[in-house]
Write an enzyme that holds these catalytic residues in place. Sequence first.
Site, PDB file in Angstrom:
ATOM      1  N   ASP A 110       0.818  -1.222   0.000  1.00  0.00           N
ATOM      2  CA  ASP A 110       0.000   0.000   0.000  1.00  0.00           C
ATOM      3  C   ASP A 110       0.847   1.265   0.000  1.00  0.00           C
ATOM      4  O   ASP A 110       0.353   2.338   0.312  1.00  0.00           O
ATOM      5  CB  ASP A 110      -0.953   0.002   1.207  1.00  0.00           C
ATOM      6  CG  ASP A 110      -0.224  -0.087   2.540  1.00  0.00           C
ATOM      7  OD1 ASP A 110       1.003  -0.305   2.541  1.00  0.00           O
ATOM      8  OD2 ASP A 110      -0.890   0.058   3.582  1.00  0.00           O
ATOM      9  N   LYS A 161       3.653   1.634  16.035  1.00  0.00           N
ATOM     10  CA  LYS A 161       2.516   2.456  16.482  1.00  0.00           C
ATOM     11  C   LYS A 161       2.804   3.075  17.858  1.00  0.00           C
ATOM     12  O   LYS A 161       2.165   2.740  18.871  1.00  0.00           O
ATOM     13  CB  LYS A 161       1.212   1.619  16.522  1.00  0.00           C
ATOM     14  CG  LYS A 161       0.958   0.741  15.292  1.00  0.00           C
ATOM     15  CD  LYS A 161       0.548   1.525  14.077  1.00  0.00           C
ATOM     16  CE  LYS A 161       0.178   0.718  12.862  1.00  0.00           C
ATOM     17  NZ  LYS A 161       1.172  -0.090  12.192  1.00  0.00           N
ATOM     18  N   ASP A 221       1.359   6.058   2.512  1.00  0.00           N
ATOM     19  CA  ASP A 221       0.771   4.757   2.812  1.00  0.00           C
ATOM     20  C   ASP A 221      -0.724   4.944   2.564  1.00  0.00           C
ATOM     21  O   ASP A 221      -1.376   5.715   3.271  1.00  0.00           O
ATOM     22  CB  ASP A 221       1.070   4.436   4.287  1.00  0.00           C
ATOM     23  CG  ASP A 221       0.279   3.245   4.815  1.00  0.00           C
ATOM     24  OD1 ASP A 221      -0.820   2.973   4.313  1.00  0.00           O
ATOM     25  OD2 ASP A 221       0.763   2.606   5.749  1.00  0.00           O
TER      26      ASP A 221
HETATM   27  N1  GDD Z   1       1.055 -11.232   2.614  1.00  0.00           N
HETATM   28  C1  GDD Z   1       0.512 -10.599   3.653  1.00  0.00           C
HETATM   29  N2  GDD Z   1      -0.071 -11.312   4.658  1.00  0.00           N
HETATM   30  N3  GDD Z   1       0.526  -9.264   3.664  1.00  0.00           N
HETATM   31  C2  GDD Z   1      -0.028  -8.628   4.717  1.00  0.00           C
HETATM   32  C3  GDD Z   1      -0.640  -9.303   5.792  1.00  0.00           C
HETATM   33  C4  GDD Z   1      -0.674 -10.734   5.747  1.00  0.00           C
HETATM   34  O1  GDD Z   1      -1.217 -11.420   6.628  1.00  0.00           O
HETATM   35  N4  GDD Z   1      -1.084  -8.380   6.683  1.00  0.00           N
HETATM   36  C5  GDD Z   1      -0.775  -7.170   6.162  1.00  0.00           C
HETATM   37  N5  GDD Z   1      -0.144  -7.320   4.975  1.00  0.00           N
HETATM   38  C6  GDD Z   1       0.333  -6.274   4.061  1.00  0.00           C
HETATM   39  C7  GDD Z   1      -0.730  -5.217   3.830  1.00  0.00           C
HETATM   40  O2  GDD Z   1      -1.523  -5.594   2.705  1.00  0.00           O
HETATM   41  C8  GDD Z   1       0.094  -3.979   3.577  1.00  0.00           C
HETATM   42  O3  GDD Z   1       0.409  -3.822   2.224  1.00  0.00           O
HETATM   43  C9  GDD Z   1       1.377  -4.242   4.345  1.00  0.00           C
HETATM   44  O4  GDD Z   1       1.416  -5.628   4.650  1.00  0.00           O
HETATM   45  C10 GDD Z   1       1.442  -3.443   5.645  1.00  0.00           C
HETATM   46  O5  GDD Z   1       0.287  -3.684   6.381  1.00  0.00           O
HETATM   47  P1  GDD Z   1      -0.623  -2.485   6.938  1.00  0.00           P
HETATM   48  O6  GDD Z   1      -1.772  -3.079   7.645  1.00  0.00           O
HETATM   49  O7  GDD Z   1      -0.882  -1.498   5.879  1.00  0.00           O
HETATM   50  O8  GDD Z   1       0.363  -1.901   8.039  1.00  0.00           O
HETATM   51  P2  GDD Z   1       0.506  -0.412   8.565  1.00  0.00           P
HETATM   52  O9  GDD Z   1       0.336   0.565   7.474  1.00  0.00           O
HETATM   53  O10 GDD Z   1      -0.350  -0.256   9.770  1.00  0.00           O
HETATM   54  O11 GDD Z   1       2.033  -0.392   9.066  1.00  0.00           O
HETATM   55  C11 GDD Z   1       3.088  -0.878   8.258  1.00  0.00           C
HETATM   56  O12 GDD Z   1       3.423   0.025   7.239  1.00  0.00           O
HETATM   57  C12 GDD Z   1       3.925   1.332   7.687  1.00  0.00           C
HETATM   58  C13 GDD Z   1       4.357   2.108   6.481  1.00  0.00           C
HETATM   59  O13 GDD Z   1       3.404   2.155   5.504  1.00  0.00           O
HETATM   60  C14 GDD Z   1       4.285  -1.121   9.176  1.00  0.00           C
HETATM   61  O14 GDD Z   1       5.291  -1.738   8.376  1.00  0.00           O
HETATM   62  C15 GDD Z   1       4.798   0.201   9.763  1.00  0.00           C
HETATM   63  O15 GDD Z   1       5.973  -0.047  10.512  1.00  0.00           O
HETATM   64  C16 GDD Z   1       5.119   1.161   8.634  1.00  0.00           C
HETATM   65  O16 GDD Z   1       5.513   2.441   9.169  1.00  0.00           O
HETATM   66 MG    MG Z   2      -0.265   0.457   5.515  1.00  0.00          MG
END
Ligand code: GDD
Ligand code: MG
Length: 338
Positions: A110, A161, A221
């Site tokens: 994303d 977070k 993001d």
């Molecule tokens: N394959 C797979 N399997 N992908 C997953 C799964 C899973 O079970 N769960 C989440 N993802 C993918 C999501 O589709 C997304 O693209 C990515 O992993 C990150 O998940 P998010 O749910 O969007 O996390 P976030 O935005 O709260 O936090 C993450 O991204 C931030 C930056 O964009 C973390 O990596 C943070 O540390 C980071 O700052």
């Molecule tokens: Mg994200």
Amino acid sequence: MKALLLSGGKGTRLRPFTLTTPKPLLPIANIPLITWQFEFLRHYGITEIIVGVGYKPESFKKTVEKIAGKMKIKTHLSIENTPLGTGGGFRNAYPFFKEETEPFVVLNGDVIGDFNLNQIIAFHREKGADITIGLTKINNPSSYGLIITDSNMGVKKFIEKPKTEEIVCDTINAGLYIFTPEIFSEIPAGKNISIEKEVFPALLKNGKKIYGVIHNGYWVDVGTVAKYKQTNFDALEGKTGIYSIRGQGDNFLAGDNSVLKEDVQIKGRVIIGNNCVVGNGCVLEESIIMNNTIIRDRVVIKNSVVGTDVAIENDSVIDNMILADKSLVRPFTQPMRD
Ligand code: GDD
Ligand code: MG
């Protein structure tokens, strides 16, 4: 070099749209988000991409191959039968990397950012790192992963977070990593595990060399509907750096086979998807309308995101709304006024 996209999340903060379409397949300026990521990776010569999926894999099967064919890149789906989290999703993709001896790229599904990938990879090699993480600076890191580094950019601490009192710097995990293939052996197979909360801190504790590189360019993001709207407008206006496959300072975009009838007013930035009809005398302002949506006459849509296959009947006013796919809005629907 190969790349892995972590694209298996449910996208809960982007509901209702992600109830029908996984986040990476939602349109950004009428182009699926995953296409923007493919374009970024291809720009750096990466033409073999593994997409780690779990939520609605059948949607990816249909779409990804089609996009990849057009872009002349090779893709594979690494499918998780149960949600494995970011770490488990990464580990699940091991069969596609087991022959690899070189570092490879991992990108959250994303994230759109015009990272200087060559510079990040060069830094990774120069430091002899096990993992290098793309970082970005952000005003309020509370919904991201805070990463604290030392003066050599070696990672000292991860705080996913962070609470207000834990925010001691402004550098966050930008969701782009360079991994050495050896890291696969550090993660248990078939287990739901978070790369950010569990894998990274454990590897750091075990003495692995983890570095960060600060990215100063465009970064987003696409996690919430507000961010989704903003990213669409950024793409329209050509602000997304090398991803400007669409948009050069435009304020309006209409997709294929879309028709605007008489006296339609466009105010601010507006994106209309494919196969839409906008009726006579409509006013569209600062809004996104996805594919196959029919808008009858004299409708006002303002500061809203309208899903696919929506019908909005005459004289309705949609103001500050998120309208789910397949909504039917009957004539004269409007916000309450005094
Ligand atoms: N394959 C797979 N399997 N992908 C997953 C799964 C899973 O079970 N769960 C989440 N993802 C993918 C999501 O589709 C997304 O693209 C990515 O992993 C990150 O998940 P998010 O749910 O969007 O996390 P976030 O935005 O709260 O936090 C993450 O991204 C931030 C930056 O964009 C973390 O990596 C943070 O540390 C980071 O700052
Ligand atoms: Mg994200």
